[in-house]
Design an enzyme around this catalytic site. Structure first.
Site, PDB file in Angstrom:
ATOM      1  N   HIS A  30      56.802  50.956  18.170  1.00  0.00           N
ATOM      2  CA  HIS A  30      55.990  50.087  17.314  1.00  0.00           C
ATOM      3  C   HIS A  30      55.967  48.642  17.793  1.00  0.00           C
ATOM      4  O   HIS A  30      55.066  47.886  17.422  1.00  0.00           O
ATOM      5  CB  HIS A  30      56.511  50.128  15.877  1.00  0.00           C
ATOM      6  CG  HIS A  30      56.368  51.468  15.227  1.00  0.00           C
ATOM      7  ND1 HIS A  30      55.146  52.004  14.878  1.00  0.00           N
ATOM      8  CD2 HIS A  30      57.295  52.399  14.869  1.00  0.00           C
ATOM      9  CE1 HIS A  30      55.323  53.196  14.328  1.00  0.00           C
ATOM     10  NE2 HIS A  30      56.606  53.457  14.312  1.00  0.00           N
ATOM     11  N   ASP A  36      62.443  54.893   5.496  1.00  0.00           N
ATOM     12  CA  ASP A  36      61.837  56.178   5.828  1.00  0.00           C
ATOM     13  C   ASP A  36      62.847  57.256   5.466  1.00  0.00           C
ATOM     14  O   ASP A  36      63.243  58.094   6.288  1.00  0.00           O
ATOM     15  CB  ASP A  36      61.428  56.252   7.302  1.00  0.00           C
ATOM     16  CG  ASP A  36      60.114  55.540   7.570  1.00  0.00           C
ATOM     17  OD1 ASP A  36      59.496  55.038   6.603  1.00  0.00           O
ATOM     18  OD2 ASP A  36      59.703  55.459   8.739  1.00  0.00           O
ATOM     19  N   HIS A  75      62.614  51.873  11.440  1.00  0.00           N
ATOM     20  CA  HIS A  75      61.208  51.995  11.819  1.00  0.00           C
ATOM     21  C   HIS A  75      61.036  52.571  13.221  1.00  0.00           C
ATOM     22  O   HIS A  75      60.522  53.677  13.357  1.00  0.00           O
ATOM     23  CB  HIS A  75      60.482  50.654  11.692  1.00  0.00           C
ATOM     24  CG  HIS A  75      58.996  50.772  11.673  1.00  0.00           C
ATOM     25  ND1 HIS A  75      58.329  51.687  10.898  1.00  0.00           N
ATOM     26  CD2 HIS A  75      58.026  50.081  12.341  1.00  0.00           C
ATOM     27  CE1 HIS A  75      57.017  51.566  11.078  1.00  0.00           C
ATOM     28  NE2 HIS A  75      56.808  50.611  11.952  1.00  0.00           N
ATOM     29  N   ASP A  76      61.409  51.845  14.260  1.00  0.00           N
ATOM     30  CA  ASP A  76      61.357  52.441  15.594  1.00  0.00           C
ATOM     31  C   ASP A  76      62.502  53.433  15.738  1.00  0.00           C
ATOM     32  O   ASP A  76      63.651  53.124  15.396  1.00  0.00           O
ATOM     33  CB  ASP A  76      61.439  51.360  16.677  1.00  0.00           C
ATOM     34  CG  ASP A  76      60.073  50.969  17.195  1.00  0.00           C
ATOM     35  OD1 ASP A  76      59.189  51.836  17.232  1.00  0.00           O
ATOM     36  OD2 ASP A  76      59.894  49.795  17.575  1.00  0.00           O
ATOM     37  N   ASN A  94      57.820  52.611   5.347  1.00  0.00           N
ATOM     38  CA  ASN A  94      56.392  52.851   5.159  1.00  0.00           C
ATOM     39  C   ASN A  94      56.109  54.312   4.789  1.00  0.00           C
ATOM     40  O   ASN A  94      55.221  54.601   3.989  1.00  0.00           O
ATOM     41  CB  ASN A  94      55.592  52.454   6.400  1.00  0.00           C
ATOM     42  CG  ASN A  94      56.098  53.077   7.675  1.00  0.00           C
ATOM     43  OD1 ASN A  94      57.245  52.843   8.080  1.00  0.00           O
ATOM     44  ND2 ASN A  94      55.268  53.868   8.336  1.00  0.00           N
ATOM     45  N   TYR A  97      60.931  62.119   5.087  1.00  0.00           N
ATOM     46  CA  TYR A  97      59.746  62.346   5.923  1.00  0.00           C
ATOM     47  C   TYR A  97      58.950  63.526   5.391  1.00  0.00           C
ATOM     48  O   TYR A  97      59.526  64.460   4.861  1.00  0.00           O
ATOM     49  CB  TYR A  97      60.202  62.623   7.364  1.00  0.00           C
ATOM     50  CG  TYR A  97      59.917  61.488   8.297  1.00  0.00           C
ATOM     51  CD1 TYR A  97      58.842  61.561   9.185  1.00  0.00           C
ATOM     52  CD2 TYR A  97      60.690  60.334   8.273  1.00  0.00           C
ATOM     53  CE1 TYR A  97      58.563  60.519  10.039  1.00  0.00           C
ATOM     54  CE2 TYR A  97      60.417  59.286   9.125  1.00  0.00           C
ATOM     55  CZ  TYR A  97      59.356  59.379  10.013  1.00  0.00           C
ATOM     56  OH  TYR A  97      59.077  58.332  10.850  1.00  0.00           O
TER      57      TYR A  97
END
Length: 297
Positions: free
Chosen positions: A189, A48, A215-216, A86, A51
């Site tokens: 998540h 990521d 991710h988290d 993602n 953003y």
């Protein structure tokens, strides 16, 4: 799909790494200070990277605005190794893989799946986003750039075969796997079931010591209940302080911090020391590990 061998680090008897999810990161000054104190060898980004929707092209100004102009500390001028998250797939994913970016800033290296190796450690970077089924079925407002992936099942199958073969052939003292998505997490998540089903058994069977992810948007240390693997989340570069904890599976949880920060990894022939920091550079949690003993404090 083949794991690319990106760099040979045979000359390093010890190794120091900073690990962060850095989109819109705060605390970059403290990262620089910690990096200088620890004399780091390189930096790992857990994905990521830009953003909310990745880059628009390999000429997107966001690359320099969010990376080159932010991480200006001397200690952060070493190589950066990055995986796609993602959110990166929601833009032009191939732009982040482009050699054009390395011409703009030579620190940058992002590939789908690759290996950084030395006699001391092999780090296996794994492209985890294509594992997650919901990204292929989400509503149209979330469009993913699947160029270069091909059929999902074939891509994952080939990647796992290559990873298993590389792990079996590894003679490094330490084996680390890095992906964007958590295998285990009590954050927003939660666990990634596709990785538990497909990736985790390979890691358990091949003596992987650490699985590191983003991710988290938090910092976490969770111990696997069926092997010595330690799950380490460093995804706290931005949008932290969610205030929600996934309560379904808290087995093995040693540390959870719902705030911004980053992580360092120090490796020697016999010992590993991993420290989690807040944005002020304060150590929040320390994990020490050796070939004979795994402990945390």
């Amino acid at each position: 799909m083949h794991l690319q061998n990106s760099r040979d680090l045979h000359t390093l008897p010890n190794m120091m790494v900073l690990l962060a999810s850095w989109c819109l990161v705060t605390g970059e000054e403290e990262m620089g200070k910690v990096g200088e104190k620890l004399d780091i060898d390189f930096v790992v980004s857990t994905g990521d990277n830009f953003y909310d929707n990745g880059l628009t092209s390999d000429h997107d100004n966001a690359f320099q605005e969010s990376f080159t102009k932010i991480y200006t500390a001397k200690s952060l001028q070493n190589q950066w190794y990055s995986v796609l998250g993602n959110h990166d797939y929601r833009g032009d994913a191939e732009a982040q893989l482009s050699p054009v970016l390395r011409e703009i800033d030579s620190r940058w290296l992002c590939l789908r799946s690759f290996i950084v190796d030395s006699e001391l450690v092999e780090i296996f970077f794994v492209d985890t986003t294509p594992f997650v089924d919901e990204y292929f079925t989400e509503p149209p407002e979330h469009k993913y750039d699947w160029r270069g992936i091909g059929p999902q099942k074939s891509y994952i199958s080939n990647l796992l075969k290559d990873l298993e073969l590389a792990l079996r052939g590894s003679t490094a003292k330490w084996r680390i796997v890095v992906g964007h998505h958590a295998i285990r997490s009590v954050g927003h998540h939660g666990d990634t079931q596709e990785l538990i089903n497909r990736l985790l058994p390979i890691l358990q069977a091949n003596n992987v010591h650490f699985y590191m992810n983003g991710h988290d948007h938090c910092l976490e240390h969770i111990s696997d209940t069926e092997s010595p693997i330690q799950f380490l989340t460093s995804g706290a570069g931005s949008k932290a302080w969610r205030g929600d904890i996934e309560g379904m599976n808290r087995r093995g949880v040693n540390f959870f911090y719902d705030g911004q920060g980053f992580m360092s990894v120090k490796l020697t022939q016999t010992d590993a020391t991993i420290e989690f920091y807040d944005v002020f550079g304060n150590v929040l949690h320390r994990l020490t590990s050796s070939k004979q003993l795994h402990s945390s404090m």
